[in-house]
Design a protein around this motif. Structure first.
Motif, PDB file in Angstrom:
ATOM      1  N   GLY A  98       0.767  -1.234   0.000  1.00 57.69           N
ATOM      2  CA  GLY A  98       0.000   0.000   0.000  1.00 57.69           C
ATOM      3  C   GLY A  98       0.800   1.286   0.000  1.00 57.69           C
ATOM      4  N   ILE A  99       0.366   2.212   0.843  1.00 57.11           N
ATOM      5  CA  ILE A  99       0.966   3.542   0.906  1.00 57.11           C
ATOM      6  C   ILE A  99       2.438   3.472   1.288  1.00 57.11           C
ATOM      7  CG2 ILE A  99       0.956   5.683   2.265  1.00 57.11           C
ATOM      8  CD1 ILE A  99      -2.150   5.367   2.348  1.00 57.11           C
ATOM      9  N   THR A 142      -5.738   0.534  -1.932  1.00 55.58           N
ATOM     10  CA  THR A 142      -4.790  -0.324  -1.241  1.00 55.58           C
ATOM     11  C   THR A 142      -5.491  -1.619  -0.837  1.00 55.58           C
ATOM     12  OG1 THR A 142      -5.387   0.562   0.932  1.00 55.58           O
ATOM     13  CG2 THR A 142      -3.589   1.677  -0.251  1.00 55.58           C
ATOM     14  N   PRO A 179      -1.791   5.252  -4.090  1.00 58.63           N
ATOM     15  CA  PRO A 179      -0.718   5.300  -3.097  1.00 58.63           C
ATOM     16  C   PRO A 179       0.394   6.292  -3.439  1.00 58.63           C
ATOM     17  CG  PRO A 179      -1.383   3.033  -3.450  1.00 58.63           C
ATOM     18  CD  PRO A 179      -2.120   3.861  -4.476  1.00 58.63           C
TER      19      PRO A 179
END
Length: 252
Positions: A18-19, A192, A220
């Motif tokens: 994800g981020i 995400t 992201p």
């Protein structure tokens, strides 16, 4: 990231998806020295290879942010490998158990708060230990717009992100005179694996997209760019700030 060092040393927790993964790659493309951390060796080793390919000196260090000895060892390993710590991105987190407050339990509370809140406290504690000795550093915590707006079906998660934002502001006040900046990024809905788990369907995700001005789900990389800004010298007079990156969700 810090005018006193040519190549910053960056530590990122929860870096495998994800981020945080996007952030690790963004720093790598800028030529930073990156220590990525998470709980899974195989995925971590693969990420470290990808970061090196992107141009960074990079290492993976396995750590569970809920365990202080793991966090202590992670920060110490970063300093042993690269000699300092300039930027820390505390991104390890969980959505917990979605659902109304009446369905929450002591166990679901602990599972969420141990990662999102205790993990952030322990990470900052040991990052600050190094940064205070250096007289410089930038910490960026990953929050959520739920951290100041709340969210139906996300009571425990929202409460944990309220805590992260309170911690961010308090620590910024405590350590500003030491040359350390502490900020947070509060994303809106971002594409995400966590969002997929939380929404459970494309219909719910599409509804969330209608709640912001841009009428879309963020990516992201868009959060990663905000993190890079807060870590940079361009944000040298920014501390104790919660930066919304939400497509205009908070403007409504």
């Amino acid at each position: 990231m810090n005018s006193r060092v040519d190549i910053p040393v960056v530590l990122i927790t929860g870096a495998l998806t994800g981020i945080a993964r996007a952030t690790a790659l963004a720093f790598a493309r800028k030529g930073a020295k990156v220590v990525a951390s998470g709980r899974h060796e195989g995925a971590g080793s693969a990420l470290a290879t990808e970061l090196r390919t992107a141009g960074a000196e990079a290492e993976f260090v396995r750590a569970d942010v809920r365990l202080e000895e793991d966090v202590r060892a992670l920060v110490d390993a970063t300093v042993k490998r690269f000699g300092r710590l300039d930027v820390a991105v505390n991104a390890a987190g969980t959505e917990g158990k979605p659902g109304p407050a009446t369905e929450q339990t002591a166990e679901s509370y602990a599972a969420t708060f141990d990662t999102n809140v205790l993990g952030t406290i322990l990470s900052m504690k040991h990052e600050l230990r190094v940064m205070q000795a250096q007289g410089s550093g930038s910490i960026i915590n990953i929050s959520s717009t739920f951290g100041h707006e709340g969210g139906a079906g996300a009571s425990i998660y929202a409460a944990s992100k309220h805590a992260v934002e309170g911690l961010t502001k308090s620590v910024a006040l405590e350590f500003g005179a030491s040359g350390i900046r502490v900020n947070a990024v509060a994303p809106g809905p971002i594409q995400t694996p966590m969002l997929d788990r939380f929404t459970g369907s494309e219909d719910v995700k599409a509804y969330l997209a209608t709640l912001n001005a841009q009428k879309r789900i963020g990516q992201p990389d868009e959060i990663a760019r905000a993190v890079l800004y807060l870590a940079s010298d361009d944000a040298s007079f920014v501390t104790g700030h919660i930066l919304n990156v939400d497509g205009g969700k908070s403007a409504s």
